[in-house]
Design an enzyme around this catalytic site. Sequence first.
Site, PDB file in Angstrom:
ATOM      1  N   TYR A  32       9.818   2.144   2.154  1.00 51.55           N
ATOM      2  CA  TYR A  32       9.855   3.218   1.165  1.00 51.55           C
ATOM      3  C   TYR A  32       8.971   4.379   1.583  1.00 51.55           C
ATOM      4  O   TYR A  32       8.184   4.278   2.521  1.00 51.55           O
ATOM      5  CB  TYR A  32       9.448   2.690  -0.220  1.00 51.55           C
ATOM      6  CG  TYR A  32       7.965   2.443  -0.425  1.00 51.55           C
ATOM      7  CD1 TYR A  32       7.312   1.393   0.196  1.00 51.55           C
ATOM      8  CD2 TYR A  32       7.201   3.272  -1.249  1.00 51.55           C
ATOM      9  CE1 TYR A  32       5.958   1.164  -0.002  1.00 51.55           C
ATOM     10  CE2 TYR A  32       5.850   3.049  -1.453  1.00 51.55           C
ATOM     11  CZ  TYR A  32       5.230   1.992  -0.822  1.00 51.55           C
ATOM     12  OH  TYR A  32       3.899   1.781  -1.013  1.00 51.55           O
ATOM     13  N   GLU A 182      -8.477  -0.443   3.450  1.00 50.73           N
ATOM     14  CA  GLU A 182      -8.013   0.740   2.706  1.00 50.73           C
ATOM     15  C   GLU A 182      -7.939   0.367   1.234  1.00 50.73           C
ATOM     16  O   GLU A 182      -8.296  -0.747   0.851  1.00 50.73           O
ATOM     17  CB  GLU A 182      -6.651   1.199   3.238  1.00 50.73           C
ATOM     18  CG  GLU A 182      -5.591   0.103   3.179  1.00 50.73           C
ATOM     19  CD  GLU A 182      -4.278   0.488   3.854  1.00 50.73           C
ATOM     20  OE1 GLU A 182      -3.953   1.683   3.922  1.00 50.73           O
ATOM     21  OE2 GLU A 182      -3.570  -0.435   4.293  1.00 50.73           O
TER      22      GLU A 182
HETATM   23  N1  PLP Z   1      -2.416   2.965   2.240  1.00 51.09           N
HETATM   24  C1  PLP Z   1      -1.551   2.253   1.501  1.00 51.09           C
HETATM   25  C2  PLP Z   1      -1.651   0.765   1.494  1.00 51.09           C
HETATM   26  C3  PLP Z   1      -0.575   2.911   0.731  1.00 51.09           C
HETATM   27  O1  PLP Z   1       0.298   2.189  -0.001  1.00 51.09           O
HETATM   28  C4  PLP Z   1      -0.529   4.328   0.742  1.00 51.09           C
HETATM   29  C5  PLP Z   1       0.476   5.045  -0.039  1.00 51.09           C
HETATM   30  O2  PLP Z   1       1.285   4.465  -0.721  1.00 51.09           O
HETATM   31  C6  PLP Z   1      -1.468   5.024   1.519  1.00 51.09           C
HETATM   32  C7  PLP Z   1      -2.392   4.305   2.273  1.00 51.09           C
HETATM   33  C8  PLP Z   1      -1.474   6.532   1.568  1.00 51.09           C
HETATM   34  O3  PLP Z   1      -0.415   7.013   2.343  1.00 51.09           O
HETATM   35  P1  PLP Z   1       0.188   8.474   2.086  1.00 51.09           P
HETATM   36  O4  PLP Z   1      -0.963   9.434   2.237  1.00 51.09           O
HETATM   37  O5  PLP Z   1       1.201   8.652   3.153  1.00 51.09           O
HETATM   38  O6  PLP Z   1       0.737   8.474   0.703  1.00 51.09           O
END
Ligand code: PLP
Length: 286
Positions: A32, A182
């Site tokens: 997704y 994260e």
């Molecule tokens: N880390 C995880 C586990 C995520 O699910 C997301 C976004 O859904 C992110 C980091 C941040 O990614 P982005 O900046 O592309 O939204």
Amino acid sequence: MRIVYVNGEYLPENEAKISIFDRGFLMADGVYEVTSVLDGKLIDFAGHATRLERSLGELEMANPVSQDELLTIHRELVERNGIDQGMIYLQITRGAPADRDFAFPDPDETPSSIVLFTQNKPNLADNPVAKKGIKVISIDDLRWGRRDIKTVQLLYPSMGKMMAKKAGVDDAWLVEDGFVTEGTSNNAYIVKDGKIITRERSHDILHGITRAAVLRFAAEAQMQVEERNFTVVEAQAADEAFITSASTFVMPVIEIDGAELGDGTPGPVAVRLREIYLEESRKAAV
Ligand code: PLP
């Protein structure tokens, strides 16, 4: 009622259907993307489209649409649903074979499924939470080993959000081998003596599109960036902390496992980066 996109058709949301044999439903065999919309325009669309291709490639899953078609569908949904601020959710799965089977179906016989829908969030940019900052707890990172692929296997992140909610805070930071990977749905950062510290890219974290942009803007603004592991104890002793994601942009973190950071209000680096990110990404929006 929303107009959504399902396998080539724009339909009212209550008429959109996916098979019970869809591998996204049975096996979380899908990927997704979430792209934000500000002023009716897409933020960092190219970044999300590129990461989508990468996720699909890593899973040997066919993309049912071209990049141009994808942009057209995103814009059409923004238009048809009158979205000024919000998000577009996109999901591609390995489709619906005739029966349940662990082996991947032949892509010539079973086309991938594709679904997109809008989420209207009128206060996305002017989110009042960003003015206060969020509180997080740390929890074990029990996810699989390929977090760089943006799959729909979101059960553990959902459990993490619920653990945070039960603890009376906003989110959880995941910890593996003593180091923060994260957030449940965002990348994590600390700031010490003006230096921005965030885990380096690997299979352990999702390579955030917002992360890439924020680190670029930070470097352009002559801020120091260090990509390395950090512990919860180091984070608790930091001057400030923040998270990034497509829908929260840059969000200050003011407490980690009950320890207040600085004076318990959003730090200057996070606040400045949020301003820069919103300004620059709005300028580049399509
Ligand atoms: N880390 C995880 C586990 C995520 O699910 C997301 C976004 O859904 C992110 C980091 C941040 O990614 P982005 O900046 O592309 O939204």
